[in-house]
Design a protein around this motif. Structure first.
Motif, PDB file in Angstrom:
ATOM      1  N   ALA A  18       0.808  -1.221   0.000  1.00 27.27           N
ATOM      2  CA  ALA A  18       0.000   0.000   0.000  1.00 27.27           C
ATOM      3  C   ALA A  18       0.846   1.278   0.000  1.00 27.27           C
ATOM      4  O   ALA A  18       0.319   2.366  -0.202  1.00 27.27           O
ATOM      5  N   GLY A  19       2.156   1.178   0.247  1.00 30.09           N
ATOM      6  CA  GLY A  19       2.986   2.375   0.296  1.00 30.09           C
ATOM      7  C   GLY A  19       2.661   3.242   1.510  1.00 30.09           C
ATOM      8  O   GLY A  19       2.567   4.465   1.416  1.00 30.09           O
ATOM      9  N   VAL A  20       2.477   2.589   2.639  1.00 27.67           N
ATOM     10  CA  VAL A  20       2.124   3.305   3.873  1.00 27.67           C
ATOM     11  C   VAL A  20       3.111   2.891   4.957  1.00 27.67           C
ATOM     12  O   VAL A  20       3.400   1.703   5.117  1.00 27.67           O
ATOM     13  N   ARG A  21       3.655   3.884   5.677  1.00 23.58           N
ATOM     14  CA  ARG A  21       4.490   3.519   6.814  1.00 23.58           C
ATOM     15  C   ARG A  21       3.715   3.769   8.102  1.00 23.58           C
ATOM     16  O   ARG A  21       2.851   4.643   8.157  1.00 23.58           O
ATOM     17  N   GLY A  22       4.057   2.981   9.113  1.00 26.71           N
ATOM     18  CA  GLY A  22       3.281   3.075  10.335  1.00 26.71           C
ATOM     19  C   GLY A  22       4.131   2.900  11.568  1.00 26.71           C
ATOM     20  O   GLY A  22       5.282   2.452  11.507  1.00 26.71           O
ATOM     21  N   ALA A  23       3.557   3.289  12.695  1.00 32.68           N
ATOM     22  CA  ALA A  23       4.186   3.058  13.988  1.00 32.68           C
ATOM     23  C   ALA A  23       3.077   2.734  14.979  1.00 32.68           C
ATOM     24  O   ALA A  23       1.957   3.242  14.867  1.00 32.68           O
ATOM     25  N   LEU A  24       3.424   1.871  15.888  1.00 34.03           N
ATOM     26  CA  LEU A  24       2.451   1.419  16.873  1.00 34.03           C
ATOM     27  C   LEU A  24       3.136   1.429  18.228  1.00 34.03           C
ATOM     28  O   LEU A  24       4.241   0.908  18.369  1.00 34.03           O
ATOM     29  N   LEU A 171      -0.218   6.252  10.953  1.00 32.43           N
ATOM     30  CA  LEU A 171      -0.010   5.816   9.565  1.00 32.43           C
ATOM     31  C   LEU A 171       0.287   7.041   8.718  1.00 32.43           C
ATOM     32  O   LEU A 171      -0.357   8.079   8.875  1.00 32.43           O
ATOM     33  N   GLN A 172       1.256   6.919   7.833  1.00 31.50           N
ATOM     34  CA  GLN A 172       1.571   8.021   6.919  1.00 31.50           C
ATOM     35  C   GLN A 172       1.681   7.464   5.510  1.00 31.50           C
ATOM     36  O   GLN A 172       2.345   6.453   5.276  1.00 31.50           O
ATOM     37  N   LYS A 173       1.058   8.165   4.595  1.00 29.78           N
ATOM     38  CA  LYS A 173       1.150   7.783   3.176  1.00 29.78           C
ATOM     39  C   LYS A 173       2.531   8.186   2.687  1.00 29.78           C
ATOM     40  O   LYS A 173       2.943   9.335   2.856  1.00 29.78           O
ATOM     41  N   LEU A 174       3.239   7.248   2.105  1.00 28.48           N
ATOM     42  CA  LEU A 174       4.561   7.580   1.562  1.00 28.48           C
ATOM     43  C   LEU A 174       4.397   8.340   0.249  1.00 28.48           C
ATOM     44  O   LEU A 174       3.443   8.116  -0.482  1.00 28.48           O
ATOM     45  N   PRO A 175       5.341   9.248  -0.015  1.00 25.50           N
ATOM     46  CA  PRO A 175       5.223   9.992  -1.280  1.00 25.50           C
ATOM     47  C   PRO A 175       5.322   9.042  -2.471  1.00 25.50           C
ATOM     48  O   PRO A 175       6.023   8.035  -2.426  1.00 25.50           O
ATOM     49  N   ASP A 176       4.611   9.365  -3.539  1.00 27.43           N
ATOM     50  CA  ASP A 176       4.673   8.562  -4.763  1.00 27.43           C
ATOM     51  C   ASP A 176       5.982   8.852  -5.473  1.00 27.43           C
ATOM     52  O   ASP A 176       6.104   9.830  -6.186  1.00 27.43           O
ATOM     53  N   GLU A 177       6.958   7.989  -5.250  1.00 31.02           N
ATOM     54  CA  GLU A 177       8.252   8.241  -5.865  1.00 31.02           C
ATOM     55  C   GLU A 177       8.465   7.398  -7.121  1.00 31.02           C
ATOM     56  O   GLU A 177       9.126   7.814  -8.054  1.00 31.02           O
ATOM     57  N   GLY A 178       7.890   6.213  -7.102  1.00 30.82           N
ATOM     58  CA  GLY A 178       8.065   5.324  -8.249  1.00 30.82           C
ATOM     59  C   GLY A 178       9.466   4.738  -8.261  1.00 30.82           C
ATOM     60  O   GLY A 178      10.378   5.296  -7.670  1.00 30.82           O
ATOM     61  N   GLY A 179       9.621   3.632  -8.912  1.00 37.53           N
ATOM     62  CA  GLY A 179      10.952   3.042  -9.064  1.00 37.53           C
ATOM     63  C   GLY A 179      11.468   2.349  -7.815  1.00 37.53           C
ATOM     64  O   GLY A 179      12.544   1.792  -7.832  1.00 37.53           O
ATOM     65  N   HIS A 180      10.729   2.415  -6.702  1.00 41.66           N
ATOM     66  CA  HIS A 180      11.164   1.741  -5.484  1.00 41.66           C
ATOM     67  C   HIS A 180      10.554   0.353  -5.374  1.00 41.66           C
ATOM     68  O   HIS A 180      10.679  -0.302  -4.361  1.00 41.66           O
TER      69      HIS A 180
END
Ligand SMILES: [Zn+2]
Length: 298
Positions: A18-24, A171-180
């Motif tokens: 999903a391209g989302v980073r999170g912390a709990l 939760l944070q949406k990661l920037p759409d960088e592509g190529g990763h």
């Protein structure tokens, strides 16, 4: 998934697809140390627990050297709220209030309220402070707005606390960088938000981090990073208290000595550590004043 600690721990994770980073974060004993230091009304205790969980969450994705604190002051019945997490994973916090507190305790309704997130190193004097607008009733909403403005990336926070636990999910949406290699799927953020919306405070307080992540995101390929242990801890020291006394000046220090049988006792409000200074100690620290030029806060 790897080994998961159950309490007083911060987990970072990635929802790779999903391209989302999170912390709990889940606090148990560390939170009970903080909550037990005053007879907090339930609503304020909840808010303090949420702030403590949030202070840990906010350290998850930054390179921290020193402390991160969340501080709120207002002219209303809630005078002060303070929560701090250090780069060593030490947590402390407190609140000051006057009864009765408004019901419900809405952040956006507090008179002349100011909230700040401070990141820095007290010892080395390097600090960054960001002011947080109070445009939501609860802390999670306030911090989501802060992220939207300061990082220009959508974020979602869920915070909850009772007398036993303080927990938080970010939760944070990661920037759409592509190529990763991350498959950017248009609906991913929306899908993750829907999954997260099924999470209630009671459930979040009841289950372990592993159960929670599995229950919410088992179809999202969770990548879990090494957990970071947290603990209650206070950064107070005799030197910091001495610096505070120096900043009061000789007249006030001597007046206090005279009024209190020749000694000054300062109790740390965070950890109850008592610092005691007699006339000889006071003379030393006042004489040091010119030499070091130190100033400090207690
Ligand atoms: Zn202390």
């Amino acid at each position: 998934m790897e080994t998961v600690l159950v309490e007083d721990v911060l987990h970072r994770f990635l929802l790779e697809r999903a391209g989302v980073r999170g912390a709990l974060v889940r606090l148990g004993p560390a939170w009970r140390e903080v909550a037990g230091r005053a007879d907090y009304p339930a609503a304020l205790r909840g808010l303090l627990g949420e702030a403590l969980a949030a202070s840990a969450l906010l350290t998850a994705n930054i390179k921290l050297d020193g402390e991160l604190s969340v501080q709120l002051k207002s002219a209303g019945a809630l005078r002060l709220l303070f929560a701090e997490c250090t780069d060593q994973g030490r947590l402390r916090g407190l609140a000051r209030w006057e009864s009765p507190l408004p019901q419900p305790l809405s952040l956006e309704a507090l008179p002349q309220a100011v909230m700040a997130i401070t990141i820095g190193n007290v010892e080395r004097g390097r600090r960054y402070q960001g002011l947080v607008e109070l445009r939501a009733p609860d802390l999670a909403g306030v911090l989501e707005n802060y992220f939207a403005q300061s990082e220009q990336l959508p974020a979602r926070l869920v915070l909850a606390a009772d007398g036993e636990h303080a927990v938080g999910l970010m939760l944070q949406k990661l920037p759409d960088e592509g190529g990763h290699g991350a498959v950017q799927d248009e609906d991913a953020w929306t899908r993750v938000m829907h999954l997260t919306a099924t999470l209630g405070a009671a459930e979040m307080l009841a289950v372990t981090p592993e159960q929670l992540l599995y229950r919410l995101y088992h179809e999202e390929s969770v990548r879990l990073f090494e957990p970071r242990p947290l603990a209650f801890g206070c950064s107070c020291s005799r030197e910091r208290v001495a610096a505070m006394l120096r900043s009061l000046g000789r007249d006030e220090v001597e007046a206090t000595l005279d009024a209190q049988d020749g000694h000054i006792e300062v109790d740390c409000e965070f950890c109850a550590q008592r610092y005691r200074f007699d006339r000889v100690d006071a003379e030393h620290l006042l004489r040091d004043a010119g030499a070091t030029g130190a100033s400090g806060t207690a």
